[in-house]
Design a protein around this motif. Structure first.
Motif, PDB file in Angstrom:
ATOM      1  N   THR A   1      -6.309  29.673 -11.977  1.00 13.97           N
ATOM      2  CA  THR A   1      -5.625  28.383 -11.911  1.00 13.97           C
ATOM      3  C   THR A   1      -6.559  27.326 -12.492  1.00 13.97           C
ATOM      4  OG1 THR A   1      -6.547  27.948  -9.749  1.00 13.97           O
ATOM      5  CG2 THR A   1      -4.373  28.970  -9.804  1.00 13.97           C
TER       6      THR A   1
ATOM      7  N   ASP B   1      -1.420  17.599  -9.410  1.00 12.82           N
ATOM      8  CA  ASP B   1      -0.806  18.903  -9.068  1.00 12.82           C
ATOM      9  C   ASP B   1      -1.150  19.996 -10.077  1.00 12.82           C
ATOM     10  OD1 ASP B   1       0.689  18.378 -11.256  1.00 12.82           O
ATOM     11  OD2 ASP B   1       2.634  18.348 -10.241  1.00 12.82           O
TER      12      ASP B   1
ATOM     13  N   TYR C   1      -3.826  21.221 -10.248  1.00 12.64           N
ATOM     14  CA  TYR C   1      -4.831  22.035  -9.562  1.00 12.64           C
ATOM     15  C   TYR C   1      -4.391  23.471  -9.359  1.00 12.64           C
ATOM     16  CZ  TYR C   1      -8.528  23.267  -6.336  1.00 12.64           C
ATOM     17  OH  TYR C   1      -9.600  23.854  -5.760  1.00 12.64           O
ATOM     18  N   ASN C   2      -3.133  23.644  -8.911  1.00 13.10           N
ATOM     19  CA  ASN C   2      -2.686  24.991  -8.567  1.00 13.10           C
ATOM     20  C   ASN C   2      -1.913  25.675  -9.669  1.00 13.10           C
ATOM     21  OD1 ASN C   2      -3.671  25.605  -6.013  1.00 13.10           O
ATOM     22  ND2 ASN C   2      -2.309  24.059  -5.132  1.00 13.10           N
ATOM     23  N   ARG C   3      -1.886  25.043 -10.829  1.00 11.30           N
ATOM     24  CA  ARG C   3      -1.082  25.657 -11.878  1.00 11.30           C
ATOM     25  C   ARG C   3      -1.962  26.435 -12.850  1.00 11.30           C
ATOM     26  NH1 ARG C   3       2.054  20.487 -13.525  1.00 11.30           N
ATOM     27  NH2 ARG C   3       3.036  21.773 -15.111  1.00 11.30           N
ATOM     28  N   TYR C   4      -1.296  27.160 -13.718  1.00 13.44           N
ATOM     29  CA  TYR C   4      -2.018  28.031 -14.641  1.00 13.44           C
ATOM     30  C   TYR C   4      -1.999  27.467 -16.065  1.00 13.44           C
ATOM     31  CZ  TYR C   4      -2.395  31.550 -11.037  1.00 13.44           C
ATOM     32  OH  TYR C   4      -2.726  32.217  -9.891  1.00 13.44           O
TER      33      TYR C   4
ATOM     34  N   LYS D   1      -0.295  32.455  -4.157  1.00 16.30           N
ATOM     35  CA  LYS D   1       0.576  32.048  -5.256  1.00 16.30           C
ATOM     36  C   LYS D   1       0.301  32.964  -6.447  1.00 16.30           C
ATOM     37  CE  LYS D   1       1.935  27.999  -7.880  1.00 16.30           C
ATOM     38  NZ  LYS D   1       1.294  28.007  -9.165  1.00 16.30           N
TER      39      LYS D   1
ATOM     40  N   GLY E   1      -7.465  24.791 -11.051  1.00 13.89           N
ATOM     41  CA  GLY E   1      -8.434  24.509  -9.993  1.00 13.89           C
ATOM     42  C   GLY E   1      -9.638  25.416 -10.093  1.00 13.89           C
ATOM     43  N   SER E   2      -9.387  26.709 -10.188  1.00 12.87           N
ATOM     44  CA  SER E   2     -10.550  27.594 -10.168  1.00 12.87           C
ATOM     45  C   SER E   2     -11.310  27.545 -11.484  1.00 12.87           C
ATOM     46  CB  SER E   2     -10.144  29.017  -9.801  1.00 12.87           C
ATOM     47  OG  SER E   2      -9.325  29.547 -10.789  1.00 12.87           O
TER      48      SER E   2
END
Ligand SMILES: Nc1ncnc2c1ncn2[C@@H]1O[C@H](COP(=O)(O)OP(=O)(O)OP(=O)(O)O)[C@@H](O)[C@H]1O
Ligand SMILES: Nc1ncnc2c1ncn2[C@@H]1O[C@H](COP(=O)(O)OP(=O)(O)OP(=O)(O)O)[C@@H](O)[C@H]1O
Ligand SMILES: [Mg+2]
Ligand SMILES: [Mg+2]
Lengths: 326, 598, 350, 325, 337
Positions: free
Chosen positions: D110, D146, D148-151, C3, D112-113
């Protein structure tokens, strides 16, 4: 009392990468002579854009006033020729900005930047007069040792000093309206107090009107006569200041007033707050713009943005059942 | 002749004693000398020649010095100085006989290493000072001096030239260290103006770098602008202008040499008549580029003049110290993989000729039976297989881990396109050439250090074939010698030594022929091509004698060297007006094959 | 699929909206792809040969000697497929072969007996843009020359960026003596007349590809280093780095996970300009005769030839055009990248 | 209850470098001899004008800056001079929340990271455990899963500040240094974040060093409040008494300068003259003497000590000659 | 201020030594110097012309040693470096090993030529880039902007010497309306003053174009970008809010700030003025510093190479200081403490 400035149904939009967005969408308010109008609202709600529209200072080509009128003593500013506009800016309406750090040109001495005003608007003045006037203005805004400061550069001054210079510049032509776009936000409280006092004193002296933009309700309470509350490009409530703080009608205004931590509050109590965040200009909900954060939301709210209702004399709110609250 | 001498009293010739720390050797002339001269050979200039005009030529770079000895004195400009320095005796360009120079008469000594000369009393330096015997004595002293920083000359004037003996102001002898064949050409010294140099000092190189040294020839440098141009002017009262072989020569009044760094720019200048001639040995210019207005309209002409002279051995020199070339079969295979014919016929439009061996053009000294090895894939195969090589995967010969892939060291840009064709053709024969171009001195250093495998280069020639420095084993397997092929063959060594020590012309001719055959058999050198002609374009107002040039002409229009051409004012005006009006004149290409030998 | 950061996607979208740069990038990509597989379009080897029932694919295989196709007992060398084609034609057998569009390789000297190179463009000879002075096909020389130039620049980019990023990051991040020391070194380095030194070195050792890359990068690393130093210096003061530090992240982690990813934008911005300067450097060196050894296909050499053979207009026109197209596309890409990554607010007032 | 954090005589000077040789030509006395302590689970507020050294103090305590002198004791361990490896365990226990929610999150990672990073650094758990840990963190700070995968830039300021908070609490620290965590936020959002911070403190027994320049905010969240002026603490006592009974003239004027969101209240204001002097060249004597409305001779000469003037058990420290007479 | 410059100058010293030492070292280890040239000349000589000789080989070892001594190559690197630098300090750049002229004289003669081209190019570059940048900033993303962008980037992409070559072929060789390179005509001295000026201009047109073509883009874009930044800045807004017409605001307020980055680059341009571009000088056969340097490198005239290096690195370093002064001139925030 006479209105010196009237804004009617102002719509201002910007061209962005994602398309055209309306930053100000049908805003109307008026400024009374010699009084201070406060515009309050959260970041991005369109306060600055409204004021820039009045100055016709929108960044072209992206920003345009789509419709509406801005009447300065019954003349529509929006219809003015550019050259007539130059005679109004800085002469009849002055403006000061939020960031005193960047609003002054770093490569010109402050004296030069002040004298420039006189040179533009009073071309007949000779240089001696210009100098005297400029120094006098500096003294007036409380700058110690103005003769010396005259030749200094902005970076040699503190933030408070710079904001004073801005004020000096804005007021040197004795304008009828001063638009102050968050003039104290970047300053410390003690400096803010100095500046606010200065502005009030000068207003008393010159009798000018002020449009005071801020998001600090405390400041509003201290300096304004009338208040306009904006939310996402619209005015949702307007009233005289005491009325507004006593009888807020719009759920947003109410929430806002409740969420401020106050010195006299009990510590560590849960603050009231408005859930969620201001919608972005691209995803403004249909209907009432505040609906997704409103605790009183009903399905009616999704239909259209409610009209302005005069809930009490001189107190307007845009909500479908303002009377029903509380 | 004291009258002349008194013309200019300010110039005082130093006494001999001043000249030399060693005692000047003054001798008495031996008895029975047979004085010779030569006034009977044919003249080669035209009676029609007129004096006058300006000749414009170009220099590729500004000379680094006007000295003719010492560091950097050996550049292209040197020849312009040399042609204006006469020697005791000169050589007739067509007959190759001795003709008078500064000396009117000469005689051979009995010891076979000395010659005697009588100077022309009219001989003058360009500053008016008479040329006397002392100037020759000074030549030796000068060239032996350490201060001139010319080790090679130091050597030569010590090891080869023994001494100059003065008998009177106008009589002298020059001796070699030992008997020599063709002695006359060795002892034909040029004088050095002792009155000019006075005492040599350590700063010689710098001090005399831009000095215009008095000379004895027809022209002298008149003025110069560093980096830009050098202008020569003809001496109006040159002492030698009426000598038999000098009459009607050296006709141009002024010679302007302008620095133009690039051949194409030079060509553009020529087309605009800013230069008078343009040399076009390259087929490109002769055949295609010259198809342009000035030639088509006949304002400029072309001449192709064959000459008969010693051929510089151009070609590929194989280093036999490299493992791969120790094997004679491989060397021969190499020779047969070089498709020089194709280069000549398809790239160079057959304008060039195949060179057969390294010593062509030396008359009877040359072995004219030798034929260069031709491109022949089947012969390559025979030789390679004989030595146990096989065609590898890419078609290249291999033996064990060795591939038949050799770097070719070279330094001249013009060679590139020829080598490219050779390389592509050699691939068919199973040989890979890797082209390695180096800067001039880097290439030379590499070659002298014998680090090359194949060197594509050209040696200059001498009057007679020389073998020792190039092919004698004494010079093999060590650095800084000219035996770049590291040829080391006992049989050859013996013949070379005999040739070298002999002063019997016939014996030398015979040996020379034999040595050349042996060299061909050993196959250390692959001859490539030769250009036995001069080709030039010139503006039509330049006129040449009927013969056009001499047997060994280098540049037909060279105003100072042979100096046969002259400026024709009438034709000049006529041409100029034709050019102005756009009138087309007759396009002319002259081809002269009088001296063509094949 | 990974992504992409939506910010990156936005930048890519912005880049695409800059048409000049976007189409240049497409063109450039096509050019590079074509040059990588140039053997399929421009080659003296046939693509397919059918001979006596067997199929051969010479393009990417070992040399196939003429013997294989019955061209003669001594035909031990590479088959001339053009000759083979003629032979097949005259034989009338079912042997056939398929040649690439331009049936020449860039080294091949296609000379003739009756006329002389450079040959003008000719459909009949399949030298569509003529030949150079040695009879080598211009298109082939230009395309293979492009391949070498672009890979030279990419290698150069790679080496200088590796060195530049490493040293630059360390300088910016550690600061102090290391920084001071390298600052001086860089100042010295960037003052050394680099082309002179390359010329000196190249004239004495005939550089090969790798060597030339190394020599040029030996003097080329300072730019990127300086840029990286400046960015790292700024970046390391930013709060997200402090945040990582407050978590106890090691310096290496901070450099590699935080700082370098954030400098990518700037690195990317400089890349196209580095590539074009790489191409120009190689071309200049070749032009002066200090580049890759002959007969490597090279634009510099063609430029040199074209100045010398102006009547052969096809040489100069082709090579100058190729150069202009390549360098301008690269520059346009670079400009567009710069604009996409760092869009400028366009503001004017009434 | 013993002190979780004890800071003694902490000094942090920034060298002013000048010239091309980058020689030190002076100091910025950003933090000049500060002592304070924070007990476990307690929040201590820190107010003061811009540039007075709040951030510097916080960062020095978090060991992001190297202290010039003085000592920092955390959990009975002197951490002032610890090296990287020994420090790691301390770093787990002291976390920082930054002012600018835009700047403090790496925009290339992200959410998440960003939230996993603390676990990676301290090598806690495997990938799966980390993911579930992160998800529960998100829940805790009130963000959707959600995220988690966003910036970061896909979130509003308030949400981003929640991410910052989540990162800070990930390792279950004992103490968090909050450096103006709400200054950049709008009022309506500010209260959300303040509420969250209060909730978390309750739940996790966190100690806060809460930095802000808004006295009202500080007072709201803190048990005790320190007022800083030019690198020094001028007053330090519990939150209520600082408001009800300010002793230092600076504190007084600070309180009076705060605009009250009630137009009906009109009060007398003491408006300070002039600007805060430069920390590189602080005035002699009491640092406040250039602006103090009650300045007298001694103030210009002698620097007042920070002295406890309280008669009760709660300390009330003030550094003023008026008070200490 | 004075002390700032003194220290700035002092800092030049280590850099200067670094640069020269590095090049000195390289030149020391590369063959092809005067000695190698003499060796190869000797090799040719004994094979040339009239002189007949069989014994001779190129120079012997002893002779080579002697030459080394003569040229001072017999000493160790560091010693000879110090000898060299000592001479440089006393104002002596040494003697060319090619022309045996003092290096300084050779350089001195080229300076006016390079200065001529350099300063014209500089004036043109600044004179065109600044207005063009302003225009492009104001007309961002309009037709004018796009077309000029394409032109300047094309100019930027193609190396100056290629542009020069193409121009010369067209205008000088093909159309024959401009001279084939060179600095002035041969008959320059004989021309009248107006003739001389015309002659100079005729010769200068093409090289100047070649010089300028490349530097255009960088400057223009820099000007455009900084001006755009500045146009969007608060203080321009302030100025306009004061009642200043937009044009005046651009000229009086935005411009000066935008000149700062341009001023930063001014110093390095100074050194380019003098050092020129050898490729362009080569194409146009102009006898400037660039060509001198190039030829000296090719022919291993190391004293000249080193001399040029000395001049150019001093110029560069001084240029940096000049940049500082320029920046301080336009930007009052900069101070030399
Ligand atoms: N030049 C512009 N281009 C595009 N959108 C703009 C521009 N200027 C403002 N906007 C948008 O218009 C909206 C209103 O902005 P405005 O500056 O009036 O907010 P504000 O109320 O002054 O907020 P703040 O308190 O942050 O100053 C915002 O959503 C903003 O993103
Ligand atoms: N890294 C640094 N290097 C040099 N000086 C610094 C550094 N950080 C802060 N300072 C200086 O130290 C003084 C104190 O700064 P600090 O950021 O601690 O103030 P603050 O109270 O946090 O102010 P604010 O309310 O504006 O955040 C200031 O004068 C500042 O300029
Ligand atoms: Mg705003
Ligand atoms: Mg802070």
């Amino acid at each position: 009392m006479t209105n010196i400035l009237e804004v009617n149904n102002l719509v201002t939009s910007f061209q962005t990468e994602a398309g055209r967005v309306r930053a100000v969408d049908g805003v109307s308010f008026s400024v009374k002579k010699g009084k201070t109008l406060g515009i309050v609202g959260e970041s991005g709600c369109g306060k600055s854009v409204s004021s820039l529209s009045i100055m016709r200072l929108l960044p072209k080509p992206s920003g345009v006033v789509e419709s509406g009128e801005i009447l300065l003593q019954d003349n529509d500013i929006l219809q003015l020729e550019t050259k007539d506009l130059y005679k109004i800016r800085g002469r009849k309406i002055s403006m000061i900005f939020q960031e005193p750090m960047t609003a002054l040109n770093p490569v010109h001495s402050v004296g030069k930047q002040i004298s420039e005003i006189f040179k533009i608007h009073f071309p007949k003045m000779n240089s001696g007069e210009v100098l005297n006037k400029s120094v006098e203005m500096l003294r007036k805004v409380g700058i110690p040792d103005p003769e010396k400061r005259f030749s200094e550069y902005p970076h040699q001054l503190s933030g408070g000093m710079r904001q004073r210079i801005m004020i000096a510049m804005a007021l040197s032509t004795e304008p009828e309206i001063l638009i102050a776009d968050e003039p104290t936000t970047a300053l410390d409280v003690t400096i803010q107090a100095q500046i606010l006092k200065l502005m009030q004193d000068l207003q008393k002296e010159t009798g000018m009107s002020i449009i005071f933009i801020t998001h600090d309700l405390g400041v509003i309470a201290e300096v304004c006569d009338d208040v306009v509350v904006m939310y996402a490009g619209k005015i949702i409530e307007k009233a005289p200041v005491i009325e507004l703080f006593k009888n807020p009608k719009h759920p947003y205004t109410i929430g806002l007033l409740n969420s401020i931590p106050r010195l006299e509050n009990k510590r560590k109590t849960k603050l009231n707050c408005i859930d969620g965040a201001v919608p972005g200009l691209l995803d403004i909900p249909k209907g009432c713009r505040f609906q997704n954060r409103c605790e009183y939301k009903i399905s009616e709210c999704e239909k259209k943005h409610p009209d302005e209702i005069e809930v009490r004399p001189e107190h307007y709110a845009s909500c479908i059942f303002p009377e029903g609250l509380k | 002749d004291n009258a002349d001498k008194n013309d200019d009293k300010s110039i005082k010739k130093p006494e001999l004693e001043e000249l030399s720390d060693d005692k000047v050797i003054k001798g008495t002339l031996p008895k029975g000398l047979k004085w010779l001269t030569n006034e009977i050979d044919p003249v080669f200039a035209s009676e029609d020649a007129k004096k006058g005009g300006v000749f414009r030529a170009s220099l590729r770079s500004f000379p680094q010095t006007f000295r003719s000895v010492g560091p950097d004195s050996n550049g292209g400009f040197r020849s312009y100085l040399d042609v204006n320095k006469m020697s005791l005796i000169e050589m007739h360009p067509n007959t190759e006989n001795i003709i008078p120079g500064l000396a009117t008469h000469w005689a051979y000594g009995k010891d076979k290493r000395t010659m005697f000369f009588k100077l022309n009393k009219k001989a003058r330096w360009s500053d008016g000072v008479p040329v006397t015997a002392k100037d020759f004595l000074y030549t030796i002293k000068f060239h032996r001096s350490k201060h001139i920083v010319a080790p090679w000359y130091n050597n030569y004037y010590t090891k080869e030239i023994d001494k100059v003996v003065i008998y009177d102001d106008y009589t002298l002898s020059v001796s070699c260290t030992k008997p020599k064949p063709d002695l006359a050409y060795i002892v034909a010294l040029g004088p050095t103006p002792s009155h000019f140099y006075k005492k040599l000092t350590k700063d010689f190189v710098k001090k005399y770098n831009w000095n215009i040294v008095p000379n004895t020839g027809p022209y002298q440098i008149h003025k110069f602008k560093k980096g830009k141009n050098v202008i020569f002017k003809r001496k109006k009262n040159w002492w030698a202008k009426d000598l038999k072989y000098n009459r009607n020569r050296f006709n141009v009044d002024t010679v302007v040499l302008t620095v133009i760094r690039d051949m194409n720019l030079e060509w553009e200048h020529f087309k605009k008549a800013k230069l008078d001639t343009f040399r076009m040995p390259y087929p490109k210019f002769w055949h295609s580029k010259s198809k342009t207005k000035v030639f088509n309209n006949g304002y400029t002409h072309k001449i192709w003049f064959f000459v008969d002279k010693r051929i510089n051995p151009q070609g590929l020199y194989l280093n036999s110290d490299k493992e791969i070339f120790k094997d004679i079969n491989v060397r021969q295979a190499f020779a047969h993989s070089m498709n020089v014919e194709k280069v000549i016929s398809q790239l160079l439009r057959n304008d060039y000729f195949r060179l057969n061996h390294a010593y062509e053009g030396f008359g009877k000294y040359s072995n004219n039976t030798i034929r260069a090895r031709k491109f022949d894939i089947s012969k390559v195969k025979t030789y390679m297989e004989k030595s146990g090589w096989k065609r590898g995967k890419g078609g290249i010969w291999i033996k064990g881990k060795i591939r038949f892939s050799v770097p070719v060291t070279y330094s001249s840009d013009v060679l590139t396109e020829r080598l490219v064709v050779l390389k592509e053709e050699a691939k068919k024969a199973g040989l890979e050439l890797l082209l390695r171009k180096y800067d001039n001195s880097a290439a030379f250093k590499k070659i002298l250090e014998k680090k090359h495998t194949v060197a594509s280069m050209i040696w200059s020639t001498k009057f007679r074939p020389t073998f020792w420095s190039l092919y004698h084993s004494a010079n093999a397997h060590k650095t800084q010698t000219n035996n770049v092929t590291n040829t080391d063959d006992p049989l050859l060594d013996k013949m070379i030594m005999t040739y070298r020590n002999s002063i019997d012309t016939n014996e030398r001719m015979g040996l020379s022929v034999k040595i050349q055959q042996r060299l061909h058999d050993l196959c250390y050198y692959v001859p490539t091509m030769k250009v036995p002609y001069v080709r030039q374009g010139f503006w039509r107002w330049w006129r040449l004698p009927k013969e056009y040039g001499t047997k060994s002409s280098d540049d037909l229009f060279d105003p100072m060297g042979v100096g046969l051409a002259w400026f024709d004012k009438d034709i000049y005006d006529q041409t100029k007006s034709a050019m102005k009006s756009g009138k087309i004149l007759k396009a002319t290409t002259i081809v002269n094959e009088k001296y063509k030998t094949y | 699929m990974i992504k992409l950061n939506p910010l990156t996607i936005k930048k890519i979208r912005r880049f695409k909206s800059i048409k000049r740069g976007y189409y240049s990038l497409i063109l450039l990509t096509i050019m590079i792809l074509v040059s990588i597989f140039a053997e399929l379009f421009i080659n003296s080897r046939a693509l397919i040969v059918k001979y006596e029932g067997n199929y051969y694919f010479p393009t990417y295989s070992n040399m196939i000697s003429g013997k294989t196709f019955g061209l003669g007992e001594n035909y031990d060398y590479e088959t001339s497929y053009r000759d083979l084609a003629t032979k097949f034609d005259t034989e009338n057998s079912d042997n056939w072969l398929l040649m690439p569009i331009i049936p020449f390789n860039p080294y091949e000297v296609d000379l003739k007996n009756d006329s002389y190179a450079p040959f003008p463009p000719s459909l009949k000879d399949k030298h569509f843009l003529g030949t150079d002075t040695q009879g080598r096909d211009i298109i082939a020389r230009v395309v293979y020359g492009f391949r070498i130039a672009i890979f030279f620049s990419l290698f150069l980019l790679f080496v200088t960026y590796i060195v530049g990023i490493t040293i630059g990051c360390l300088m910016g991040y550690t600061g102090k003596l290391f920084d001071l020391f390298f600052q001086r070194i860089i100042e010295i380095w960037s003052n050394v007349p680099f082309l002179y030194i390359v010329i000196i070195v190249a004239s004495i050792m005939t550089p090969n590809f790798i060597l030339l890359v190394l020599i040029v990068s030996f003097f080329g690393w300072t730019n990127m280093t300086w840029i990286m130093r400046t960015i790292t210096y700024k970046e390391k003061e930013r709060e997200y780095v402090l945040a990582a530090k407050s978590l106890g992240a090691s310096n290496l982690r901070i450099i590699f996970k935080h700082i370098i990813p954030n400098t990518i934008a700037i690195i990317v911005t400089f890349a196209p300009f580095s590539i074009s300067s790489g191409i120009v450097t190689l071309t200049s060196l070749d032009y002066l005769g200090f580049g890759l050894p002959h007969p490597t296909p090279s634009w510099g050499e063609l430029l040199n030839q074209s100045w010398e053979n102006l009547d052969a207009w096809w040489i100069s026109t082709t090579v100058v055009t190729a150069m202009i197209i390549t360098l301008t596309t690269v520059t346009f890409v670079g400009e567009a990248v710069r604009e996409a990554l760092d869009p400028k607010l366009h503001t004017i007032y009434e | 209850m013993s002190d979780l954090l004890e800071v003694k005589n902490l000094k942090k000077y920034f060298p002013i470098k000048g010239g091309i040789l980058k020689k030190k030509i002076g100091n910025i006395y950003a933090v000049d001899d500060i002592s304070l302590s924070v007990k476990a689970g307690e929040s201590v507020g820190l107010v003061g004008e811009s540039g007075c050294g709040k951030t510097t103090l916080g960062r020095t305590i978090a060991r992001l800056y190297e202290a010039t002198s003085g000592s920092i004791t955390f959990n009975n361990r002197n951490i002032t001079k610890l090296k990287y490896n020994d420090l790691k365990s301390t770093k787990r226990e002291i976390q920082v929340i930054f002012q600018d929610p835009y700047e403090s999150l790496n925009s290339r990672h992200t959410i998440g990271s960003i939230l996993e990073e603390p676990f990676q650094i301290h090598k806690i758990g495997n990938k799966k455990e980390r993911v579930s840990e992160v998800k529960s963190l998100l829940k805790k700070v009130g963000l959707p899963e959600d995220a988690y995968n966003r910036y970061p830039h896909e979130f509003s300021g308030g949400q981003r500040q929640r991410i910052g908070i989540a990162r800070a609490i990930a390792l279950k620290p004992k103490m968090i240094i909050c450096d103006e965590p709400v200054s950049a936020l709008d009022v309506s959002i500010q209260s959300q974040v303040l509420n969250l911070l209060l909730e978390l403190q309750e739940e996790m027994k966190l100690a806060y060093l809460f930095i802000a320049h808004d006295l009202a905010v500080v007072k709201h969240i803190s048990d005790r409040v320190a007022v800083m002026y030019l690198g020094k603490i001028v007053e330090f006592t519990d939150a209520d008494s600082i408001y009800e009974n300010p002793m230092h003239p600076y504190t007084k004027s600070l309180i009076s300068a705060i605009p009250i969101p009630d137009p009906s209240v009109k009060r007398e204001k003491t408006i300070l003259e002039g600007d805060v002097p430069s920390p590189s060249n602080p005035p002699k004597g009491c640092r406040f003497n250039t602006r103090c409305p009650e300045v007298f001779d001694k103030c210009r000469k002698v620097e007042p000590d920070l002295i406890n003037i309280s008669k009760s058990e709660t300390n009330h420290l003030v550094a003023c000659h008026l008070v200490n007479k | 201020m004075v002390s700032y410059f003194i220290r700035r100058f002092l800092l030049i010293i280590p850099t200067f030594i670094g640069i020269t030492l590095m090049v000195f070292t390289i030149t020391r280890f590369v063959p092809g110097g005067p000695i190698e040239r003499m060796i190869s000349e000797a090799g040719n000589m004994q094979n040339s012309g009239n002189i007949q000789s069989e014994q001779d080989q190129p120079l012997s070892e002893e002779q080579i040693e002697e030459l080394k001594k003569y040229y001072g190559f017999d000493k160790p690197l560091i010693t000879s470096y110090f000898i060299w630098i000592k001479k440089v300090l006393s104002g002596d750049l040494g003697i060319s090993t090619r022309y045996y002229d003092p290096v300084w004289d050779m350089i001195k003669n080229r300076i006016p030529i390079s200065l001529f081209f350099g300063s014209i190019a500089l004036v043109l570059t600044y004179g065109i880039c600044i207005p063009l940048g302003v225009l492009k900033a104001i007309k961002h993303k309009t037709l004018v902007d796009n077309i000029t962008s394409i032109i300047i980037f094309t100019g930027y992409a193609i190396p100056g010497w290629v542009v020069g070559g193409v121009l010369m072929q067209y205008f000088a060789s093909h159309l024959d309306i401009l001279p084939l390179g060179g600095f002035v005509s041969d008959n320059f001295e004989e021309l009248s003053l107006s003739g001389q000026i015309f002659d100079l201009i005729k010769h200068a047109v093409l090289p100047v174009t070649a010089y300028v073509a490349g530097s255009f883009a960088v400057m223009t874009v820099l000007m455009k970008n900084t001006l755009m930044d500045n146009l969007a800045s608060d203080y321009v807004k302030t100025a306009i809010a004061k009642g200043l017409p937009f044009k005046t605001a651009v000229l009086k307020h935005a411009m000066r700030n935008s000149l700062i980055p341009l001023a930063t680059g001014f110093g390095s341009n100074i050194s380019i003025i003098l050092s020129g571009s050898f490729l362009i000088e080569k194409v146009f056969n102009i006898d400037g510093m660039g060509l001198l340097g190039y030829e000296s490198v090719l022919l291993r005239d190391y004293p000249v190479v080193m001399g040029i290096l000395v001049i150019s690195s001093i110029l560069f370093l001084i240029g940096n200081i000049l940049s500082d002064i320029c920046v301080a001139f336009v930007d009052p925030r900069v101070q030399f403490e």
